[in-house]
Design an enzyme around this catalytic site. Structure first.
Site, mmCIF file in Angstrom:
data_model
loop_
_atom_site.group_PDB
_atom_site.id
_atom_site.type_symbol
_atom_site.label_atom_id
_atom_site.label_comp_id
_atom_site.label_asym_id
_atom_site.label_seq_id
_atom_site.Cartn_x
_atom_site.Cartn_y
_atom_site.Cartn_z
ATOM 1 N N LYS A 13 -67.649 74.022 -7.135
ATOM 2 C CA LYS A 13 -68.595 73.595 -6.091
ATOM 3 C C LYS A 13 -68.340 74.268 -4.752
ATOM 4 O O LYS A 13 -69.269 74.502 -3.994
ATOM 5 C CB LYS A 13 -68.544 72.080 -5.921
ATOM 6 C CG LYS A 13 -67.164 71.546 -5.648
ATOM 7 C CD LYS A 13 -67.184 70.057 -5.440
ATOM 8 C CE LYS A 13 -67.061 69.771 -3.957
ATOM 9 N NZ LYS A 13 -66.735 68.366 -3.679
ATOM 10 N N ARG A 47 -61.641 56.031 -3.881
ATOM 11 C CA ARG A 47 -62.937 56.636 -4.134
ATOM 12 C C ARG A 47 -63.320 56.164 -5.525
ATOM 13 O O ARG A 47 -63.360 54.966 -5.763
ATOM 14 C CB ARG A 47 -62.882 58.159 -3.961
ATOM 15 C CG ARG A 47 -64.267 58.752 -3.652
ATOM 16 C CD ARG A 47 -64.242 60.245 -3.429
ATOM 17 N NE ARG A 47 -64.119 60.990 -4.687
ATOM 18 C CZ ARG A 47 -64.153 62.319 -4.768
ATOM 19 N NH1 ARG A 47 -64.286 63.049 -3.679
ATOM 20 N NH2 ARG A 47 -64.040 62.933 -5.938
HETATM 21 C C1 LIG Z 1 -63.108 64.934 -8.832
HETATM 22 C C2 LIG Z 1 -62.657 66.197 -8.174
HETATM 23 N N1 LIG Z 1 -61.714 66.934 -8.781
HETATM 24 C C3 LIG Z 1 -61.269 68.077 -8.239
HETATM 25 C C4 LIG Z 1 -61.773 68.552 -7.045
HETATM 26 C C5 LIG Z 1 -61.232 69.841 -6.496
HETATM 27 O O1 LIG Z 1 -60.431 69.590 -5.367
HETATM 28 P P1 LIG Z 1 -59.675 70.790 -4.603
HETATM 29 O O2 LIG Z 1 -60.739 71.668 -4.072
HETATM 30 O O3 LIG Z 1 -58.890 70.101 -3.548
HETATM 31 O O4 LIG Z 1 -58.828 71.467 -5.597
HETATM 32 C C6 LIG Z 1 -62.758 67.793 -6.376
HETATM 33 C C7 LIG Z 1 -63.314 68.249 -5.102
HETATM 34 O O5 LIG Z 1 -64.056 69.164 -5.044
HETATM 35 C C8 LIG Z 1 -63.211 66.594 -6.958
HETATM 36 O O6 LIG Z 1 -64.154 65.856 -6.387
#
Ligand SMILES: Cc1ncc(COP(=O)(O)O)c(C=O)c1O
Length: 358
Positions: free
Chosen positions: A36, A130
């Protein structure tokens, strides 16, 4: 038209992925790359596709999962599904993260319609407040009900930390996930494939002298670390990684000497906020053509440290060039270091072009 633009250095990004991928492999952790932050851009996906160490792609938006259906990686919806998107979830996600029995029942019905088995990861809330089951009883009741559904496979357990509550992962809180896994094995004779112990904030546990990632965690979901070269529990930068694989470039459209203090009665700014200014006398003020519609001011920092950020309205970013060694002129480009927020927002902005180099 090339500006504003985000410049992606492919070589640096590849090196970042290799570093984290081998770290996770050494700890027998499977990798879910979270897509994302770069809005599942096809050229970044093509680069991630080069890495067989990445088993899964996770995204919170179905539209992004839809965009890379041709990729061989398993696709995971990492935000809890909306009831209104269930047909798309079953069609485009191999796995989805869940915490509501009603949603899972509807996934089951839709999976039957589409003649598919849909896998779910049950999210557990270990304090970040969350998503996820907070009460173990509710989780076990849900599992009992889900085991009766014919088209749903309970694929794993997951936790998310350091997001809303900013809670740091530890062997103590992540240990709860392993306890729950063991209880599930005992009560339901259910072996889970994935025990997903968080995001880039769990990485520090792989090197920490004080704490460890509990045995049994077998997956991490990595978004920010690949992109920005740091773990996110304490913001520690890996010296073997690049923090500047992504650079924001914007173009100067005005440079003029003007006062630092606005003239006239001060009301509210373009976003309805009452601003505060310090009178520093005249300054060399510069406007670059990018604004808060594309990026938040706090999420970027000029690479030239002698440039000061003054403020931004929706399409104009104001800089103080009074103390720069370089003689900037209209048409020159200013480069900015990026944070998670600015990579996310500029990749989402259709006005910010994307350039890939090397
Ligand atoms: C459920 C979940 N897992 C993993 C991630 C990835 O987090 P990060 O970018 O800190 O690795 C996110 C956020 O984008 C998330 O919402």
């Amino acid at each position: 038209m090339k500006n504003p633009r985000i410049v992606v250095d492919r070589t640096k990004l590849r090196e970042n992925i290799s570093f984290i991928a081998s770290k996770l492999k050494n700890h027998e952790l499977s990798i879910m790359a979270v897509t994302k932050v770069f809005n599942a851009h096809p050229q970044v996906i093509a680069l991630y596709d080069e890495f067989p160490e990445i088993s899964y792609y996770g995204d919170s938006r179905i539209e992004n999962l839809m965009s890379y259906q041709d990729s061989k990686k398993q696709k995971v919806l990492i935000r809890l599904p909306m009831i209104s998107e269930i047909p798309e979830v079953v069609q485009y996600a191999d796995i989805s993260f869940n915490s509501e029995l009603e949603t899972i029942k509807q996934l089951d019905q839709e999976a039957e319609k589409q003649k598919k088995k849909h896998k779910i990861v049950l999210m557990v809330d270990l304090g970040d407040l969350r998503e996820g089951f907070f009460e173990r009883e509710e989780l076990y009741e849900c599992i009992q009900a889900v085991l009766k559904l014919e088209n749903i496979q309970i694929y794993g357990l997951g936790v998310n930390l350091t997001c809303y509550g900013a809670i740091i992962p530890s062997s103590k809180n992540l240990g709860n996930l392993i306890d729950i896994q063991n209880e599930i094995k005992q009560h339901y004779d259910l072996t889970l494939e994935m025990i997903s112990g968080g995001n880039s904030s769990s990485l520090y546990l792989l090197d920490s002298p004080k704490d460890i990632l509990p045995k049994g965690i077998n997956n991490l979901r990595i978004g920010e670390s690949f992109v920005l070269g740091r773990e996110t529990a304490y913001g520690g930068e890996y010296e073997q990684m690049h923090q500047d694989a992504f650079t924001l470039v914007a173009e100067i459209v005005e440079i003029k000497v003007k006062p630092s203090y606005p003239i006239g009665e001060i009301g509210v700014d373009a976003f309805g906020k009452k601003p505060h200014y310090v009178d520093k006398g005249n300054m060399k003020r510069c406007i670059v053509a990018i604004g808060q519609q594309d990026v938040a001011l706090d999420d970027i920092a000029p690479k030239d440290k002698s440039i000061e950020l003054l403020g931004a309205s929706s399409d104009h970013l104001l800089l103080d060039l009074t103390h720069t060694k370089q003689e900037y002129k209209v048409g020159d480009e200013i480069e900015f270091l990026m944070s998670y927020g600015s990579v996310l927002s500029t990749f989402t902005s259709k006005y910010v072009k994307k350039e890939f180099i090397r």
